[in-house]
Design a protein around this motif. Structure first.
Motif, PDB file in Angstrom:
ATOM      1  N   LEU A 198     -28.408  21.605  -2.594  1.00 12.49           N
ATOM      2  CA  LEU A 198     -29.868  21.569  -2.558  1.00 12.49           C
ATOM      3  C   LEU A 198     -30.414  22.994  -2.485  1.00 12.49           C
ATOM      4  O   LEU A 198     -29.667  23.955  -2.295  1.00 12.49           O
ATOM      5  CB  LEU A 198     -30.336  20.757  -1.351  1.00 12.49           C
ATOM      6  N   ALA A 199     -31.726  23.105  -2.618  1.00 16.92           N
ATOM      7  CA  ALA A 199     -32.348  24.431  -2.643  1.00 16.92           C
ATOM      8  C   ALA A 199     -32.097  25.210  -1.356  1.00 16.92           C
ATOM      9  O   ALA A 199     -32.047  26.445  -1.369  1.00 16.92           O
ATOM     10  CB  ALA A 199     -33.847  24.292  -2.898  1.00 16.92           C
ATOM     11  N   ASP A 200     -31.925  24.519  -0.222  1.00 19.54           N
ATOM     12  CA  ASP A 200     -31.692  25.201   1.050  1.00 19.54           C
ATOM     13  C   ASP A 200     -30.216  25.498   1.299  1.00 19.54           C
ATOM     14  O   ASP A 200     -29.846  25.974   2.380  1.00 19.54           O
ATOM     15  CB  ASP A 200     -32.276  24.388   2.203  1.00 19.54           C
ATOM     16  N   GLY A 201     -29.357  25.201   0.318  1.00 22.30           N
ATOM     17  CA  GLY A 201     -27.939  25.511   0.427  1.00 22.30           C
ATOM     18  C   GLY A 201     -27.070  24.377   0.924  1.00 22.30           C
ATOM     19  O   GLY A 201     -25.832  24.458   0.839  1.00 22.30           O
ATOM     20  N   ARG A 202     -27.665  23.326   1.441  1.00 23.97           N
ATOM     21  CA  ARG A 202     -26.870  22.191   1.923  1.00 23.97           C
ATOM     22  C   ARG A 202     -26.274  21.413   0.751  1.00 23.97           C
ATOM     23  O   ARG A 202     -26.881  21.322  -0.308  1.00 23.97           O
ATOM     24  CB  ARG A 202     -27.735  21.249   2.761  1.00 23.97           C
ATOM     25  N   ALA A 203     -25.102  20.846   0.977  1.00 24.06           N
ATOM     26  CA  ALA A 203     -24.485  20.005  -0.045  1.00 24.06           C
ATOM     27  C   ALA A 203     -25.165  18.643  -0.058  1.00 24.06           C
ATOM     28  O   ALA A 203     -25.327  18.007   0.988  1.00 24.06           O
ATOM     29  CB  ALA A 203     -22.995  19.842   0.232  1.00 24.06           C
ATOM     30  N   GLY A 204     -25.556  18.196  -1.238  1.00 22.51           N
ATOM     31  CA  GLY A 204     -26.117  16.868  -1.374  1.00 22.51           C
ATOM     32  C   GLY A 204     -25.022  15.818  -1.365  1.00 22.51           C
ATOM     33  O   GLY A 204     -23.827  16.135  -1.418  1.00 22.51           O
ATOM     34  N   PRO A 205     -25.390  14.530  -1.341  1.00 20.69           N
ATOM     35  CA  PRO A 205     -24.385  13.463  -1.273  1.00 20.69           C
ATOM     36  C   PRO A 205     -23.747  13.116  -2.608  1.00 20.69           C
ATOM     37  O   PRO A 205     -22.802  12.332  -2.645  1.00 20.69           O
ATOM     38  CB  PRO A 205     -25.191  12.280  -0.724  1.00 20.69           C
ATOM     39  N   TRP A 206     -24.265  13.685  -3.706  1.00 24.80           N
ATOM     40  CA  TRP A 206     -23.732  13.369  -5.031  1.00 24.80           C
ATOM     41  C   TRP A 206     -23.257  14.627  -5.727  1.00 24.80           C
ATOM     42  O   TRP A 206     -23.779  15.732  -5.513  1.00 24.80           O
ATOM     43  CB  TRP A 206     -24.804  12.709  -5.903  1.00 24.80           C
ATOM     44  N   ALA A 207     -22.264  14.442  -6.604  1.00 29.63           N
ATOM     45  CA  ALA A 207     -21.816  15.484  -7.526  1.00 29.63           C
ATOM     46  C   ALA A 207     -22.330  15.121  -8.916  1.00 29.63           C
ATOM     47  O   ALA A 207     -23.418  14.569  -9.053  1.00 29.63           O
ATOM     48  CB  ALA A 207     -20.303  15.598  -7.477  1.00 29.63           C
ATOM     49  N   GLY A 208     -21.543  15.405  -9.961  1.00 26.95           N
ATOM     50  CA  GLY A 208     -21.983  15.165 -11.334  1.00 26.95           C
ATOM     51  C   GLY A 208     -21.817  13.739 -11.790  1.00 26.95           C
ATOM     52  O   GLY A 208     -20.974  13.434 -12.641  1.00 26.95           O
ATOM     53  N   GLY A 209     -22.597  12.834 -11.212  1.00 25.23           N
ATOM     54  CA  GLY A 209     -22.518  11.420 -11.545  1.00 25.23           C
ATOM     55  C   GLY A 209     -21.708  10.605 -10.556  1.00 25.23           C
ATOM     56  O   GLY A 209     -21.588   9.390 -10.708  1.00 25.23           O
ATOM     57  N   TRP A 210     -21.156  11.258  -9.547  1.00 23.95           N
ATOM     58  CA  TRP A 210     -20.269  10.623  -8.574  1.00 23.95           C
ATOM     59  C   TRP A 210     -20.781  10.843  -7.155  1.00 23.95           C
ATOM     60  O   TRP A 210     -21.018  11.983  -6.752  1.00 23.95           O
ATOM     61  CB  TRP A 210     -18.876  11.223  -8.648  1.00 23.95           C
ATOM     62  N   PRO A 211     -20.902   9.789  -6.332  1.00 23.97           N
ATOM     63  CA  PRO A 211     -21.097  10.012  -4.894  1.00 23.97           C
ATOM     64  C   PRO A 211     -19.885  10.720  -4.301  1.00 23.97           C
ATOM     65  O   PRO A 211     -18.742  10.378  -4.631  1.00 23.97           O
ATOM     66  CB  PRO A 211     -21.227   8.591  -4.330  1.00 23.97           C
ATOM     67  N   VAL A 212     -20.137  11.691  -3.448  1.00 27.85           N
ATOM     68  CA  VAL A 212     -19.054  12.387  -2.745  1.00 27.85           C
ATOM     69  C   VAL A 212     -18.979  11.795  -1.342  1.00 27.85           C
ATOM     70  O   VAL A 212     -19.829  12.067  -0.497  1.00 27.85           O
ATOM     71  CB  VAL A 212     -19.297  13.905  -2.687  1.00 27.85           C
ATOM     72  N   LEU A 213     -17.955  10.981  -1.090  1.00 28.38           N
ATOM     73  CA  LEU A 213     -17.818  10.340   0.210  1.00 28.38           C
ATOM     74  C   LEU A 213     -17.305  11.321   1.253  1.00 28.38           C
ATOM     75  O   LEU A 213     -17.646  11.230   2.430  1.00 28.38           O
ATOM     76  CB  LEU A 213     -16.881   9.134   0.112  1.00 28.38           C
ATOM     77  N   GLN A 214     -16.475  12.255   0.810  1.00 23.13           N
ATOM     78  CA  GLN A 214     -15.954  13.298   1.698  1.00 23.13           C
ATOM     79  C   GLN A 214     -15.540  14.476   0.832  1.00 23.13           C
ATOM     80  O   GLN A 214     -14.855  14.292  -0.174  1.00 23.13           O
ATOM     81  CB  GLN A 214     -14.767  12.769   2.507  1.00 23.13           C
ATOM     82  N   ALA A 215     -15.953  15.672   1.240  1.00 23.94           N
ATOM     83  CA  ALA A 215     -15.658  16.856   0.436  1.00 23.94           C
ATOM     84  C   ALA A 215     -14.365  17.532   0.856  1.00 23.94           C
ATOM     85  O   ALA A 215     -13.578  17.973   0.015  1.00 23.94           O
ATOM     86  CB  ALA A 215     -16.812  17.849   0.521  1.00 23.94           C
ATOM     87  N   ALA A 216     -14.130  17.649   2.154  1.00 21.44           N
ATOM     88  CA  ALA A 216     -12.939  18.345   2.650  1.00 21.44           C
ATOM     89  C   ALA A 216     -12.616  17.797   4.042  1.00 21.44           C
ATOM     90  O   ALA A 216     -13.498  17.321   4.754  1.00 21.44           O
ATOM     91  CB  ALA A 216     -13.201  19.852   2.706  1.00 21.44           C
ATOM     92  N   PRO A 217     -11.338  17.859   4.425  1.00 25.49           N
ATOM     93  CA  PRO A 217     -10.185  18.393   3.688  1.00 25.49           C
ATOM     94  C   PRO A 217      -9.589  17.405   2.693  1.00 25.49           C
ATOM     95  O   PRO A 217      -8.684  17.760   1.940  1.00 25.49           O
ATOM     96  CB  PRO A 217      -9.189  18.679   4.809  1.00 25.49           C
TER      97      PRO A 217
END
Length: 378
Positions: A288-307
């Motif tokens: 997002l504009a404030d630098g936070r990661a949104g819940p979606w990527a390129g057409g895919w919900p991201v349920l967990q980014a890391a690890p």
């Protein structure tokens, strides 16, 4: 209701290890229990492990009133999980140099409202565009045709500046379908059939909704109360109708099977649809504009980014697939009950299979044990 797994001899599964057998049995028991508890009429499941489909089965009824059994050939709607396929299509065109994910949509579509001109393709994919939605609680805006709904949505004010916030929105994917058609030189559905379905051997995959006459499609059901029900009416199974016109297919129009979806996931993770770099970008959460990661990527919900990266396709509260790239596991569950929400129990299935060794691993362990025995022999 019959809850049993149906065989499908045309597509034999690979020989699996003892550990994999145990994981498959655990999965079967869980599926049968969930179907009983949640009153799910029909279900398909496919599990991918290290590039192979190690479990693929169908359970229950595709149509309750006529007693039609669900099989591995039965088509189920992906609904909004279709957006993952659209994300792959956009990533393919970007990889081929036919579009730029950082470019404004107005570079490719010259009839957009002035207020929409700065929205980036990646923001359309991740629902951070700030655009008004072409759907409301009753369906297409204004209750008219697709053309009338488009006219209506283009006259509405934007809801946020591009990138400012996440807001799930079907307008984004109407625009993406138009961009795919323009940059590929063919209709959206033909480009998917050519660039994805054919490559992944998805012979049972097509497009449609409750109103289309498509063979072998599961009937959709719901336990939700009807509008005319009294407050204390016990839940009962009823028909569920859904309307997805062609202009909205990129956001929810695919009809498919768990087998076809699993083959698509294998093709995707093996690099037959996208290169590693393009796939990694597609699965990276949009900022997002404030630098936070949104819940979606390129057409895919991201349920967990890391690890432990977990990306998904989730649709209609009845179909889902989740990919665990770092574990080498993907799970597909398609049902015909609105409210089944398989994304809630897919993680348990993934846990069963993440630790299951392959048949080759079992043989290697056995060989190592034999060698140790030989060495230790007096």
């Amino acid at each position: 209701m019959l809850i049993s797994a149906l065989p499908f001899a045309a597509l034999p599964l690979p020989t699996v290890s003892a550990n994999q057998d145990r994981a498959n049995d655990q999965t079967r028991r869980l599926i049968r229990q969930i179907m009983r508890d949640e009153r799910i009429p029909g279900l398909q499941i496919a599990v991918v492990k290290e590039g192979q489909i190690v479990l693929s089965e169908a359970y229950g009824l595709a149509n309750v009133e006529n007693g039609v059994l669900a099989s591995r050939d039965t088509r189920f709607p992906l609904n909004s999980a279709t957006k993952a396929f659209t994300g792959v299509a956009i990533a393919q065109l970007a990889e081929q140099g036919r579009l730029d994910l950082d470019a404004a949509a107005s570079r490719y579509l010259d009839d957009l409202p002035a207020a929409w001109k700065d929205v980036r393709l990646r923001q359309l994919l991740a629902h951070t565009s700030g655009l008004p939605d072409i759907l409301d609680a009753k369906g297409l805006l204004g209750g008219g045709s697709e053309a009338q709904a488009w006219t209506a949505v283009t006259t509405r004010p934007v809801e946020a500046a591009p990138g400012q916030r996440f807001a799930y929105n079907q307008t984004n994917y109407v625009l993406l379908a138009r961009i795919i058609a323009r940059q590929s030189g063919m209709p959206y559905e033909r480009f998917l059939a050519t660039a994805q379905f054919s490559s992944a051997r998805m012979a049972r995959t097509t497009f449609g909704d409750s109103y289309d006459l498509v063979p072998d499609v599961a009937t959709m059901y719901s336990l939700a109360p009807r509008a005319t029900d009294a407050a204390n009416t016990p839940p009962r199974l009823s028909h569920w109708f859904y309307d997805i016109p062609p202009s909205l297919w990129a956001g929810g129009g695919i009809l498919t099977t768990a087998d076809d979806t699993a083959r698509w996931l294998v093709a995707l993770t093996e690099g037959r649809l996208l290169g590693d770099a393009a796939r990694a970008r597609m699965w990276s959460a949009e900022r997002l504009a404030d630098g936070r990661a949104g819940p979606w990527a390129g057409g895919w919900p991201v349920l967990q980014a890391a690890p432990d990266l977990q990306v998904a396709g989730i649709g209609g509260a009845r179909s889902a697939f989740v990919v665990y790239p770092e574990r080498g596991v993907a799970v597909v569950v398609l049902t015909n009950l609105v409210g089944a929400n398989p994304q809630r129990f897919i993680p348990r299935i993934a846990d069963f299979h993440a630790g299951a060794a392959s048949a080759a691993d079992d043989k290697a362990v056995a060989r190592a044990g034999q060698q140790r025995s030989i060495v230790a022999r007096p």
